[in-house]
Design a protein around this motif. Structure first.
Motif, PDB file in Angstrom:
ATOM      1  N   GLY A  34      -8.046   0.099  -2.299  1.00 11.03           N
ATOM      2  CA  GLY A  34      -7.023   1.046  -1.880  1.00 11.03           C
ATOM      3  C   GLY A  34      -6.038   1.312  -2.986  1.00 11.03           C
ATOM      4  N   SER A  35      -5.012   2.070  -2.659  1.00 15.76           N
ATOM      5  CA  SER A  35      -3.956   2.401  -3.612  1.00 15.76           C
ATOM      6  C   SER A  35      -2.706   1.600  -3.269  1.00 15.76           C
ATOM      7  CB  SER A  35      -3.646   3.901  -3.570  1.00 15.76           C
ATOM      8  OG  SER A  35      -4.772   4.667  -3.945  1.00 15.76           O
ATOM      9  N   TYR A  36      -2.086   1.035  -4.294  1.00 18.99           N
ATOM     10  CA  TYR A  36      -0.908   0.193  -4.093  1.00 18.99           C
ATOM     11  C   TYR A  36       0.261   0.719  -4.915  1.00 18.99           C
ATOM     12  CZ  TYR A  36      -4.188  -2.977  -1.855  1.00 18.99           C
ATOM     13  OH  TYR A  36      -5.139  -3.507  -1.021  1.00 18.99           O
ATOM     14  N   THR A  51       0.829  -1.196   0.000  1.00 15.16           N
ATOM     15  CA  THR A  51       0.000   0.000   0.000  1.00 15.16           C
ATOM     16  C   THR A  51       0.866   1.250   0.000  1.00 15.16           C
ATOM     17  OG1 THR A  51      -0.095   0.252   2.411  1.00 15.16           O
ATOM     18  CG2 THR A  51      -1.688  -1.264   1.392  1.00 15.16           C
ATOM     19  N   THR A  52       0.245   2.383  -0.312  1.00 13.73           N
ATOM     20  CA  THR A  52       0.978   3.651  -0.282  1.00 13.73           C
ATOM     21  C   THR A  52       1.426   3.992   1.127  1.00 13.73           C
ATOM     22  OG1 THR A  52      -1.151   4.790  -0.129  1.00 13.73           O
ATOM     23  CG2 THR A  52      -0.159   4.593  -2.324  1.00 13.73           C
TER      24      THR A  52
END
Length: 296
Positions: A124-126, A73-74
């Motif tokens: 989510g953002s990866y 993840t970020t």
């Protein structure tokens, strides 16, 4: 050995579980492309300046298995994700990536191709991906006839003792007007032994499962490139070490495996060093010239 910044390596080293209800998971596509240097891989196409002898190579197979996929993840958390069940390419634990299409010199392959791995992960953002090249030990040794896809392919299987060929690349190479010479890359576990009467090995001296870690990978914009030119960059595909199997079949006493193993980040007595170009790297999707389709 893959070159990884220390911070990114630390982030990827310890996966953490992020609790999520099944209905909160969403599919993410990890896209891959088979290339030879700057060119897309195609069955029947010839590629120049391959390996230390600058040979011209034509491949007749290019397939591999992956499992243990993780996304970062970020925020820096590593999420061990589940493979979506998508027969015949994925069974929920193991995925097959297949760049050959059964045409021309790839006639012993299959007409369908596969250049992506679909995983189920929390929304989510990866910004990173990791995976293991190969088949897990628990599923690597057994009766091929009892396996479902993607582990039902006889051309990617050695034996119950040796298990599967994690990566298979077959080719013929020429130099000038010389005759074509065969050369192969068959990556798999070696030195596998078991107790007397055991139906499967209890251990393998050389597991040969390569860990692939690519920090900065964004599944929405990036692709993972598997580059045969990089894999073969420290190998002479026009020669074969005497008294050994053709090309590299993963034996620790076969010097022809040294450059290949270094490109995969695996240890080998004849390894060529950390500066060996890595087999896997990340690129923006639009940067892969003439990229092959998803092949679904």
């Amino acid at each position: 050995m893959l070159s990884i910044p220390l911070l990114a390596a630390a982030i990827l080293a310890t996966p953490v579980a992020i609790p999520s209800a099944p209905d909160s998971l969403r599919p993410f596509t990890v896209r891959l492309r088979g290339v030879v240097g700057a060119e897309a891989f195609q069955c029947g196409q010839s590629y120049r300046d391959i390996g230390t002898s600058k040979a011209t190579m034509t491949a007749s197979d290019f397939r591999f298995y992956v499992h243990n996929v993780r996304l970062v993840t970020t925020a820096g958390d590593t999420v061990r994700v589940a493979l979506a069940k998508d027969a015949p390419w994925q069974d929920g634990e193991v995925a097959l990536v297949d760049f050959e299409d059964g045409t021309g010199p790839c006639a012993n392959g299959t007409p369908d191709t596969r250049s992506e791995v679909t995983v189920m992960a929390p929304a989510g953002s990866y910004r990173g991906v990791a995976m293991t090249l190969g088949v897990p030990f628990a599923r690597n040794h057994g009766d091929l006839a009892a396996q479902g896809p993607p582990l039902s392919l006889s051309r990617l299987f050695w034996s119950w003792n040796g298990g599967y060929k994690f990566l298979r690349v077959d080719m013929r190479a020429t130099q000038g007007d010389s005759a074509a010479a065969g050369w192969v890359v068959h990556l798999g576990s070696t030195g596998c032994t078991g107790d007397a009467g055991a139906k499967a090995p209890t251990s393998c001296a050389q597991p040969n499962r390569a860990e692939v870690r690519l920090p900065g990978f964004d599944p929405s914009t990036d692709v993972i490139v598997a580059d045969l030119a990089a894999l073969l960059s420290r190998s002479d595909v026009r020669r074969n070490q005497p008294q050994t199997a053709l090309g590299c079949m993963s034996a620790p006493n076969d010097a022809d495996c040294g450059g290949l193993f270094a490109s995969l980040g695996l240890a080998h007595p004849a390894g060529t060093g950390r500066d060996t170009p890595p087999f896997f790297r990340t690129m923006k999707a639009g940067a892969v010239r003439a990229a092959q389709g998803a092949g679904r």
